[in-house]
Design an enzyme around this catalytic site. Sequence first.
Site, PDB file in Angstrom:
ATOM      1  N   HIS A 234       8.200   1.915  -2.582  1.00  0.00           N
ATOM      2  CA  HIS A 234       8.645   0.914  -3.563  1.00  0.00           C
ATOM      3  C   HIS A 234       8.802   1.594  -4.916  1.00  0.00           C
ATOM      4  O   HIS A 234       8.455   2.777  -5.077  1.00  0.00           O
ATOM      5  CB  HIS A 234       7.640  -0.243  -3.651  1.00  0.00           C
ATOM      6  CG  HIS A 234       6.234   0.199  -3.899  1.00  0.00           C
ATOM      7  ND1 HIS A 234       5.826   0.716  -5.101  1.00  0.00           N
ATOM      8  CD2 HIS A 234       5.154   0.233  -3.082  1.00  0.00           C
ATOM      9  CE1 HIS A 234       4.543   1.032  -5.010  1.00  0.00           C
ATOM     10  NE2 HIS A 234       4.109   0.756  -3.793  1.00  0.00           N
TER      11      HIS A 234
HETATM   12  P1  TYD Z   1       0.339  -1.201  -2.720  1.00  0.00           P
HETATM   13  O1  TYD Z   1       0.568  -0.941  -4.163  1.00  0.00           O
HETATM   14  O2  TYD Z   1       1.460  -1.842  -1.950  1.00  0.00           O
HETATM   15  O3  TYD Z   1      -0.102   0.142  -1.995  1.00  0.00           O
HETATM   16  P2  TYD Z   1       0.768   1.466  -1.762  1.00  0.00           P
HETATM   17  O4  TYD Z   1       1.986   1.380  -2.617  1.00  0.00           O
HETATM   18  O5  TYD Z   1      -0.127   2.579  -2.173  1.00  0.00           O
HETATM   19  O6  TYD Z   1       1.076   1.565  -0.314  1.00  0.00           O
HETATM   20  O7  TYD Z   1      -0.979  -2.085  -2.598  1.00  0.00           O
HETATM   21  C1  TYD Z   1      -1.535  -2.453  -1.346  1.00  0.00           C
HETATM   22  C2  TYD Z   1      -2.268  -3.779  -1.504  1.00  0.00           C
HETATM   23  O8  TYD Z   1      -3.304  -3.656  -2.464  1.00  0.00           O
HETATM   24  C3  TYD Z   1      -1.369  -4.904  -1.984  1.00  0.00           C
HETATM   25  O9  TYD Z   1      -1.746  -6.069  -1.265  1.00  0.00           O
HETATM   26  C4  TYD Z   1      -1.725  -5.101  -3.425  1.00  0.00           C
HETATM   27  C5  TYD Z   1      -3.155  -4.618  -3.507  1.00  0.00           C
HETATM   28  N1  TYD Z   1      -3.456  -3.986  -4.803  1.00  0.00           N
HETATM   29  C6  TYD Z   1      -4.225  -4.658  -5.731  1.00  0.00           C
HETATM   30  O10 TYD Z   1      -4.679  -5.794  -5.515  1.00  0.00           O
HETATM   31  N2  TYD Z   1      -4.504  -4.042  -6.920  1.00  0.00           N
HETATM   32  C7  TYD Z   1      -4.034  -2.808  -7.213  1.00  0.00           C
HETATM   33  O11 TYD Z   1      -4.300  -2.275  -8.326  1.00  0.00           O
HETATM   34  C8  TYD Z   1      -3.217  -2.132  -6.254  1.00  0.00           C
HETATM   35  C9  TYD Z   1      -2.641  -0.779  -6.529  1.00  0.00           C
HETATM   36  C10 TYD Z   1      -2.968  -2.763  -5.056  1.00  0.00           C
END
Ligand code: TYD
Length: 139
Positions: A52
Amino acid sequence: MTLNNVRVIHLPKILDRRGNLTFIEGNNHIPFEIKRTYWIYDVPGGEIRGGHAFKEQDELIVALSGSFDIVLDDGFEKKTYQLNRSYYGLYVPKGIWRQMENFSTNSLSMILASTAFNKEDYIFDYELFCKNKDQNGRS
Ligand code: TYD
């Protein structure tokens, strides 16, 4: 932003026979104030994180332990960075598509972010991300 705005930042390293030490100050070693820190760990072999872009969030990604690859894409070109040292940070500004992959066993990635968590800041539609980018990297 474009891939030209991405850079590897060499963090201070205090060499010491008792063990080395590295530190980061927001707005000093990195060009933003740190609003949030999170880390990714226990990644099973072959898994991919990210996939993303962010509308507003700037970030610094550090491999505190082990190694992984970060594939960056500004809608025009892609570049892969391998992080494997705890004194290097990859500065990824807003508006860059990014994916993290090839995590080594027990790798630990730390992300310093310029914003608090906001799910509205995520761009998950790659086609739309590319469509909204102009040659100057503006979206
Ligand atoms: P995401 O940012 O999609 O992870 P990555 O890009 O590393 O694969 O986040 C995964 C899940 O964690 C999503 O449900 C949102 C949650 N999250 C939070 O609640 N707080 C945060 O600071 C982050 C980074 C993620």
